[in-house]
Design a protein around this motif. Structure first.
Motif, mmCIF file in Angstrom:
data_model
loop_
_atom_site.group_PDB
_atom_site.id
_atom_site.type_symbol
_atom_site.label_atom_id
_atom_site.label_comp_id
_atom_site.label_asym_id
_atom_site.label_seq_id
_atom_site.Cartn_x
_atom_site.Cartn_y
_atom_site.Cartn_z
ATOM 1 N N TYR A 1 0.829 -1.211 0.000
ATOM 2 C CA TYR A 1 0.000 0.000 0.000
ATOM 3 C C TYR A 1 0.868 1.267 0.000
ATOM 4 O O TYR A 1 0.583 2.222 -0.725
ATOM 5 C CB TYR A 1 -0.931 0.011 1.212
ATOM 6 C CG TYR A 1 -1.958 1.110 1.175
ATOM 7 C CD1 TYR A 1 -3.189 0.910 0.569
ATOM 8 C CD2 TYR A 1 -1.693 2.370 1.734
ATOM 9 C CE1 TYR A 1 -4.145 1.924 0.517
ATOM 10 C CE2 TYR A 1 -2.631 3.386 1.682
ATOM 11 C CZ TYR A 1 -3.857 3.157 1.078
ATOM 12 O OH TYR A 1 -4.785 4.173 1.019
ATOM 13 N N LEU A 2 1.927 1.264 0.810
ATOM 14 C CA LEU A 2 2.813 2.419 0.870
ATOM 15 C C LEU A 2 3.466 2.673 -0.488
ATOM 16 O O LEU A 2 3.546 3.808 -0.956
ATOM 17 C CB LEU A 2 3.877 2.207 1.943
ATOM 18 C CG LEU A 2 4.925 3.315 2.110
ATOM 19 C CD1 LEU A 2 4.263 4.635 2.447
ATOM 20 C CD2 LEU A 2 5.940 2.934 3.186
ATOM 21 N N LYS A 3 3.914 1.600 -1.126
ATOM 22 C CA LYS A 3 4.543 1.729 -2.443
ATOM 23 C C LYS A 3 3.567 2.289 -3.461
ATOM 24 O O LYS A 3 3.922 3.168 -4.262
ATOM 25 C CB LYS A 3 5.072 0.364 -2.895
ATOM 26 C CG LYS A 3 5.752 0.397 -4.251
ATOM 27 C CD LYS A 3 6.255 -0.993 -4.642
ATOM 28 C CE LYS A 3 6.923 -0.962 -6.016
ATOM 29 N NZ LYS A 3 7.400 -2.316 -6.410
ATOM 30 N N ARG A 4 2.317 1.811 -3.440
ATOM 31 C CA ARG A 4 1.311 2.305 -4.386
ATOM 32 C C ARG A 4 1.004 3.785 -4.150
ATOM 33 O O ARG A 4 0.804 4.544 -5.104
ATOM 34 C CB ARG A 4 0.031 1.479 -4.271
ATOM 35 C CG ARG A 4 0.163 0.042 -4.769
ATOM 36 C CD ARG A 4 -1.202 -0.596 -4.970
ATOM 37 N NE ARG A 4 -1.979 -0.659 -3.737
ATOM 38 C CZ ARG A 4 -1.906 -1.656 -2.869
ATOM 39 N NH1 ARG A 4 -1.077 -2.678 -3.106
ATOM 40 N NH2 ARG A 4 -2.644 -1.661 -1.782
ATOM 41 N N THR A 5 1.006 4.179 -2.880
ATOM 42 C CA THR A 5 0.750 5.586 -2.554
ATOM 43 C C THR A 5 1.845 6.490 -3.114
ATOM 44 O O THR A 5 1.565 7.555 -3.670
ATOM 45 C CB THR A 5 0.661 5.765 -1.020
ATOM 46 O OG1 THR A 5 -0.395 4.945 -0.514
ATOM 47 C CG2 THR A 5 0.387 7.214 -0.661
ATOM 48 N N ILE A 6 3.088 6.041 -2.981
ATOM 49 C CA ILE A 6 4.213 6.824 -3.494
ATOM 50 C C ILE A 6 4.189 6.882 -5.022
ATOM 51 O O ILE A 6 4.405 7.940 -5.617
ATOM 52 C CB ILE A 6 5.543 6.243 -2.986
ATOM 53 C CG1 ILE A 6 5.638 6.383 -1.464
ATOM 54 C CG2 ILE A 6 6.733 6.923 -3.657
ATOM 55 C CD1 ILE A 6 6.843 5.696 -0.852
ATOM 56 N N LEU A 7 3.912 5.759 -5.649
ATOM 57 C CA LEU A 7 3.864 5.724 -7.113
ATOM 58 C C LEU A 7 2.750 6.612 -7.657
ATOM 59 O O LEU A 7 2.912 7.279 -8.680
ATOM 60 C CB LEU A 7 3.674 4.280 -7.599
ATOM 61 C CG LEU A 7 4.872 3.347 -7.417
ATOM 62 C CD1 LEU A 7 4.510 1.926 -7.842
ATOM 63 C CD2 LEU A 7 6.074 3.845 -8.224
ATOM 64 N N LYS A 8 1.613 6.635 -6.961
ATOM 65 C CA LYS A 8 0.503 7.473 -7.396
ATOM 66 C C LYS A 8 0.867 8.953 -7.317
ATOM 67 O O LYS A 8 0.421 9.764 -8.132
ATOM 68 C CB LYS A 8 -0.735 7.190 -6.539
ATOM 69 C CG LYS A 8 -1.968 7.974 -6.970
ATOM 70 C CD LYS A 8 -3.153 7.703 -6.065
ATOM 71 C CE LYS A 8 -3.681 6.296 -6.259
ATOM 72 N NZ LYS A 8 -4.947 6.087 -5.505
ATOM 73 N N ALA A 9 1.686 9.295 -6.329
ATOM 74 C CA ALA A 9 2.075 10.697 -6.146
ATOM 75 C C ALA A 9 3.211 11.126 -7.060
ATOM 76 O O ALA A 9 3.438 12.322 -7.241
ATOM 77 C CB ALA A 9 2.477 10.935 -4.691
#
Length: 416
Positions: free
Chosen positions: A209-217
């Motif tokens: 989830y953390l990785k997806r949040t960073i990639l989205k940003a």
């Protein structure tokens, strides 16, 4: 829809209270600082803050846009909001540690920075603490009252401390020190409010989830990095070429600070419209706002351009009279900023074209980088030519966005 419009109006009002309070406190603090510090030491402080903008953007990593939109869509789901909040705060923690190591190496290895290491450490600390303020959460929930009250208190504290303690040019490090103290107190109160009043907690995250949040940003991060090519890089390069304590750097910093402050007057419109437009796609409202805002902005820039030197001497002190010629060159940036903001994420995101808001700033950054590199290569790097390159690069953003909106106007004409 009516409740949403009332919320939009209320949040826009709070954002404008926030912005005009910044004007009020700036009109008190900046002239006092310029008179006490003079162009030399004021330039040093401005150079330090310009350098730290890069670290601030790295720590923010575009979350102010990506997380704001996600929270706006999930605001009724407390668990989803808590997950977003947790992921963003964890990501900022890791990014702050990386930034700290980089700053330590710079201050240790580069003599110019090592000589003034306390200034850079204090400025970085103030900026890093500010980056943890959960503004993305309040913006997404459209509860701007909390941010407004908090910022008013910080600004009042900063101005009071500056007047009480800043008495000689050699005390220039008080500027980042009092900024740090104010931001730290604000962060403590914000985190307590989020936890106790909003009941949003830090919770465990599932794997990935953390990785997806960073990639989205990340697209927003690269876009925001691109915008600093004008705001921060100009000051940074001037400091490297002339030295941070050079009078010319101080003149530019003073002019640029006023331009940035003026541009901030338009950001509340875009900031409050962004979550509203994502949800409601009210393009007719955007047109009305544009027609109201632009005429007085253009007239105001023309009038200020005529009396720029006198204005700078009156506001900042007689030593800054010549800075009026720099301010005059940068005024076109102020004139185009409202439309640049409104044709950005508030317009392009609900059209499904948010990527072009990012691309436009990247294109503008490339224009700025190529322009500055050309000036350095040809030996024509000076404040006048740098201002000209800046106006061209900032105009590129508006031109690109206007072309994209016009070519895809069928997306919003059906919604009116």
């Amino acid at each position: 829809m009516m409740n949403s419009k009332k919320r939009l109006f209320r949040n826009t009002l709070y954002l404008y209270i926030l912005t005009f309070s910044s004007y009020f406190f700036s009109l008190i603090a900046i002239p006092y600082q310029t008179r006490i510090l003079g162009p030399e030491f004021y330039g040093k402080v401005g150079f330090a803050f310009a350098m730290m903008i890069y670290f601030r953007l790295f720590i923010d990593f575009g979350f102010i846009l990506s997380a704001t939109a996600d929270i706006s869509k999930q605001r009724e789901n407390k668990l989803a909001v808590s997950k977003i909040y947790t992921a963003v705060m964890c990501a900022k923690g890791w990014l702050t540690m990386i930034s700290s190591v980089i700053l330590f190496l710079i201050c240790f290895l580069v003599p110019m920075f090592r000589h003034d290491w306390l200034l850079y450490v204090l400025t970085f600390s103030a900026v890093a603490v500010s980056a943890f303020l959960p503004d993305f959460l309040y913006r997404g929930l459209e509860t701007m009252k909390r941010i407004t009250v908090r910022t008013l208190i910080i600004q009042a504290f900063f101005v009071l401390m500056i007047f009480l303690f800043l008495k000689t040019p050699q005390q220039y490090y008080f500027v980042p020190l009092f900024t740090l103290i104010g931001n730290a107190v604000a962060l403590i109160f914000a985190l307590v409010h989020v936890s106790r009043s909003l009941r949003i907690k830090l919770i465990p995250l599932e794997k990935g989830y953390l990785k997806r949040t960073i990639l989205k940003a990340s697209p927003f991060f690269f876009s925001r990095i691109a915008t600093t090519v004008y705001q921060a890089t100009n000051t940074f390069f001037l400091g490297l070429v002339y030295s941070p304590g050079n009078v010319r750097v101080g003149m530019y910093v003073a002019s640029d600070r006023l331009v940035v402050t003026a541009n901030a007057a338009f950001s509340p419109i875009a900031d409050s419209l962004y979550p509203y437009m994502v949800k409601h796609r009210d393009f007719r409202l955007l047109k009305k706002i544009s027609m109201i805002v632009m005429p007085p902005v253009i007239v105001g820039c023309i009038m200020l351009g005529v009396y720029a030197n006198e204005f700078m001497a009156f506001l900042l002190g007689a030593e800054f009279y010549d800075a009026g010629s720099i301010l005059r060159l940068l005024l076109p940036v102020v004139a185009i900023t409202p439309m640049t903001y409104m044709l950005g994420f508030p317009t392009l995101s609900p059209m499904g074209l948010a990527k072009h808001a990012n691309i436009s700033t990247i294109v503008s950054a490339l224009v700025q980088i190529i322009g500055v590199a050309t000036l350095l290569w040809t030996g024509t790097f000076q404040i006048t030519s740098l201002c000209l390159v800046t106006v061209i690069s900032q105009s590129t953003v508006l031109l690109y966005r206007a072309i994209i909106v016009w070519k895809n106007r069928h997306h919003f004409e059906r919604k009116e």
